[in-house]
Design an enzyme around this catalytic site. Structure first.
Site, PDB file in Angstrom:
ATOM      1  CG  ASN A 154      -0.219  -0.030   2.501  1.00 32.22           C
ATOM      2  OD1 ASN A 154       0.450   0.932   2.850  1.00 32.22           O
ATOM      3  ND2 ASN A 154      -0.325  -1.137   3.236  1.00 32.22           N
ATOM      4  CB  ALA A 171       2.356  -0.668  10.654  1.00 32.16           C
ATOM      5  CE  LYS A 223       7.818 -12.079 -13.828  1.00 32.61           C
ATOM      6  NZ  LYS A 223       8.585 -11.491 -14.917  1.00 32.61           N
ATOM      7  CG  ASP A 244      -5.962  -6.508  14.029  1.00 32.83           C
ATOM      8  OD1 ASP A 244      -5.183  -5.804  14.708  1.00 32.83           O
ATOM      9  OD2 ASP A 244      -6.942  -6.046  13.419  1.00 32.83           O
ATOM     10  CB  ILE A 245      -0.030  -6.140  14.777  1.00 35.93           C
ATOM     11  CG1 ILE A 245       0.548  -7.023  13.675  1.00 35.93           C
ATOM     12  CG2 ILE A 245       1.039  -5.785  15.796  1.00 35.93           C
ATOM     13  CD1 ILE A 245       1.423  -6.310  12.684  1.00 35.93           C
ATOM     14  CG  PHE A 267      -2.872   5.605  13.218  1.00 34.59           C
ATOM     15  CD1 PHE A 267      -1.931   5.317  14.195  1.00 34.59           C
ATOM     16  CD2 PHE A 267      -2.912   6.891  12.681  1.00 34.59           C
ATOM     17  CE1 PHE A 267      -1.040   6.281  14.635  1.00 34.59           C
ATOM     18  CE2 PHE A 267      -2.033   7.869  13.110  1.00 34.59           C
ATOM     19  CZ  PHE A 267      -1.094   7.572  14.085  1.00 34.59           C
ATOM     20  CE  LYS A 323     -10.755   0.363  11.798  1.00 33.82           C
ATOM     21  NZ  LYS A 323     -10.189   0.856  10.552  1.00 33.82           N
ATOM     22  CE  LYS A 365      -8.289  -2.917  14.056  1.00 31.92           C
ATOM     23  NZ  LYS A 365      -7.364  -3.613  13.188  1.00 31.92           N
TER      24      LYS A 365
HETATM   25  O1  C5P Z   1      -8.360  -2.799  10.689  1.00 35.50           O
HETATM   26  P1  C5P Z   1      -7.629  -1.593  10.225  1.00 35.50           P
HETATM   27  O2  C5P Z   1      -6.497  -1.920   9.323  1.00 35.50           O
HETATM   28  O3  C5P Z   1      -8.482  -0.521   9.652  1.00 35.50           O
HETATM   29  O4  C5P Z   1      -7.049  -0.962  11.568  1.00 35.50           O
HETATM   30  C1  C5P Z   1      -6.049  -0.014  11.577  1.00 35.50           C
HETATM   31  C2  C5P Z   1      -5.236  -0.123  12.813  1.00 35.50           C
HETATM   32  O5  C5P Z   1      -4.967  -1.470  13.116  1.00 35.50           O
HETATM   33  C3  C5P Z   1      -3.880   0.510  12.650  1.00 35.50           C
HETATM   34  O6  C5P Z   1      -3.467   0.981  13.909  1.00 35.50           O
HETATM   35  C4  C5P Z   1      -3.008  -0.620  12.186  1.00 35.50           C
HETATM   36  O7  C5P Z   1      -1.641  -0.396  12.501  1.00 35.50           O
HETATM   37  C5  C5P Z   1      -3.596  -1.776  12.950  1.00 35.50           C
HETATM   38  N1  C5P Z   1      -3.520  -3.051  12.275  1.00 35.50           N
HETATM   39  C6  C5P Z   1      -2.685  -4.018  12.757  1.00 35.50           C
HETATM   40  N2  C5P Z   1      -2.649  -5.255  12.154  1.00 35.50           N
HETATM   41  C7  C5P Z   1      -3.425  -5.505  11.107  1.00 35.50           C
HETATM   42  C8  C5P Z   1      -4.278  -4.535  10.608  1.00 35.50           C
HETATM   43  C9  C5P Z   1      -4.304  -3.299  11.202  1.00 35.50           C
HETATM   44  O8  C5P Z   1      -1.959  -3.770  13.710  1.00 35.50           O
HETATM   45  N3  C5P Z   1      -3.375  -6.680  10.547  1.00 35.50           N
END
Ligand code: C5P
Length: 400
Positions: free
Chosen positions: A209, A273, A287, A306-307, A324, A338, A342
């Site tokens: 991205n 991130a 490839k 999801d970190i 974020f 969120k 989260k």
């Molecule tokens: O779910 P979304 O991507 O919209 O959420 C954004 C937030 O979640 C950001 O803080 C991003 O760093 C974190 N995130 C994460 N791991 C993921 C997806 C998003 O830590 N796989």
């Protein structure tokens, strides 16, 4: 490192005063503004002219100087400094301080001051060891005065023992340490994730991205400036590692998760991130080739870990977890949703559609907490990072 710090250096009487000239140079070289008071005794060893030349400031010597008092005044002199440093601190000045005497400009300024004080005693070993001096020392320690030295060695008077003023380099380190350990986030460990992740499809292609990593980089830098020790975990970007951070480079979300978990425990985690939500379920070892017969290619993607959620629900959860929400619509609703899905403490929402935030130097954020939200003016990412760092400092102040 001492840029903009205002240091009031009091030079009292003692042969070690000559070392204070070198100290002025070192402090100035490190960026400090140095203003000096020279006591009567001090001026027997170094001249006001040398002190003025090195400090590039007017030197204050006399409590009763009409000119000095009208221009600056000992009260202002005593309050403007970030730190009052006394080098050398004579037995006499230590005694005056301990007993609250205000007999000359130095002792009066010290009595009128509410600023932190650091002293570098220098005297004959017998004077240092004398019960009177040691009692005065204990009184000053009880009042939170920081004591640097004295060191052992040969004395100018021909005796050997404890009483030499610490070397200017050592005093400089003590001053630097003082400012480091007094930073609001000193002792706190912060993890900052930043940049995009690249999820490989084959040896040459990936899903990625447009995240530049600039906001995460600025947040890491702001937290370092506030004294935090920062582990900066970044996907591929064009940015250099933030000065002073422990930087780990990763590519994929899975790597980012593993490195982030390895970095625990932490007090603060800022997940800035732009982690790819998806990765290919099977990374081709060769490839992927175009075939003549097919006009489309179907990729099967699987969800990435999801970190942010993992850290928010971790058994070693950082005290403050911040995520974020980069949204192109319904920022309020999405950010609030969120926050609860989260399970983090704060969500920093930004409308990436409106302000062309990705890659730009500007950002416009709203900070969503559990019970309130706060909108910030559009600003450059460095300013936004400082705003976020200030909010974090405030959070830990209240926590205490
Ligand atoms: O779910 P979304 O991507 O919209 O959420 C954004 C937030 O979640 C950001 O803080 C991003 O760093 C974190 N995130 C994460 N791991 C993921 C997806 C998003 O830590 N796989």
């Amino acid at each position: 490192m001492l840029t903009g710090k205002k240091i009031l250096l009091i030079i009292s009487g003692g042969i070690a005063a000559y070392k204070s000239l070198a100290l002025i140079r070192l402090l100035k070289k490190s960026g400090a503004d140095v203003r000096c008071i020279l006591t009567n005794g001090g001026s027997q060893f170094v001249t006001p002219l040398s002190v003025a030349a090195l400090s590039e400031e007017h030197v204050f010597t006399d409590l009763w100087s009409l000119k000095d008092e009208s221009e600056m005044g000992h009260i202002r002199l005593s309050r403007e400094a970030d730190l009052i440093l006394i080098a050398p601190a004579s037995a006499n000045l230590m005694a005056q301080m301990a007993h609250g005497l205000a007999e000359d400009l130095a002792s009066t300024t010290l009595l009128a001051s509410n600023r932190p004080i650091m002293i570098c005693p220098a005297m004959n070993p017998m004077m240092w060891a004398h019960k009177a001096t040691q009692d005065n020392l204990q009184t000053l320690i009880k009042r939170d005065v920081t004591i640097i030295g004295p060191a052992d060695g040969d004395m100018a008077c021909g005796e050997f023992g404890t009483g030499r003023m610490s070397e200017p380099e050592d005093i400089l380190s003590a001053v630097k340490n003082y400012f480091e350990s007094n930073k609001p986030l000193a002792g706190k460990h912060a993890i900052v994730t930043s940049g995009p992740t690249f999820e490989p499809l084959d040896p040459v292609r990936f899903i990625g991205n447009r995240s530049s990593g600039k906001q995460g980089h600025a947040i890491a830098t702001a937290l370092i400036d506030m004294g935090a020790s920062v582990t900066y975990i970044t996907g591929p970007t064009a940015l250099p590692a933030p000065l002073g951070a422990k930087t780990v480079h990763v590519e994929t979300a899975k790597e980012m998760l593993s490195v982030t978990q390895d970095a625990l425990p932490a007090d603060i985690c800022v997940c800035a991130a732009a982690v790819s939500d998806w990765r290919s379920d099977a990374i081709a070892t060769q490839k992927l080739k175009k075939t003549k017969s097919e006009d489309s290619l179907t990729l099967t993607l699987v969800k990435n870990p999801d970190i942010l959620h993992t850290l928010s629900t971790h058994k070693n959860r950082p005290t403050l977890v911040i995520g974020f929400a980069a949204e192109t619509q319904n920022l309020d609703d999405n950010a609030k949703a969120k926050l609860s899905s989260k399970q983090c403490d704060w969500i920093i929402g930004n409308n990436v559609g409106e302000n062309n935030v990705f890659g730009s130097d500007q950002n416009k954020i709203t900070l969503f907490k559990r019970d309130n939200q706060k909108e910030f003016e559009i600003a450059d990412k460095t300013t936004i990072a400082r705003d976020i760092a200030d909010e974090i400092i405030h959070y830990f102040k209240i926590q205490k």
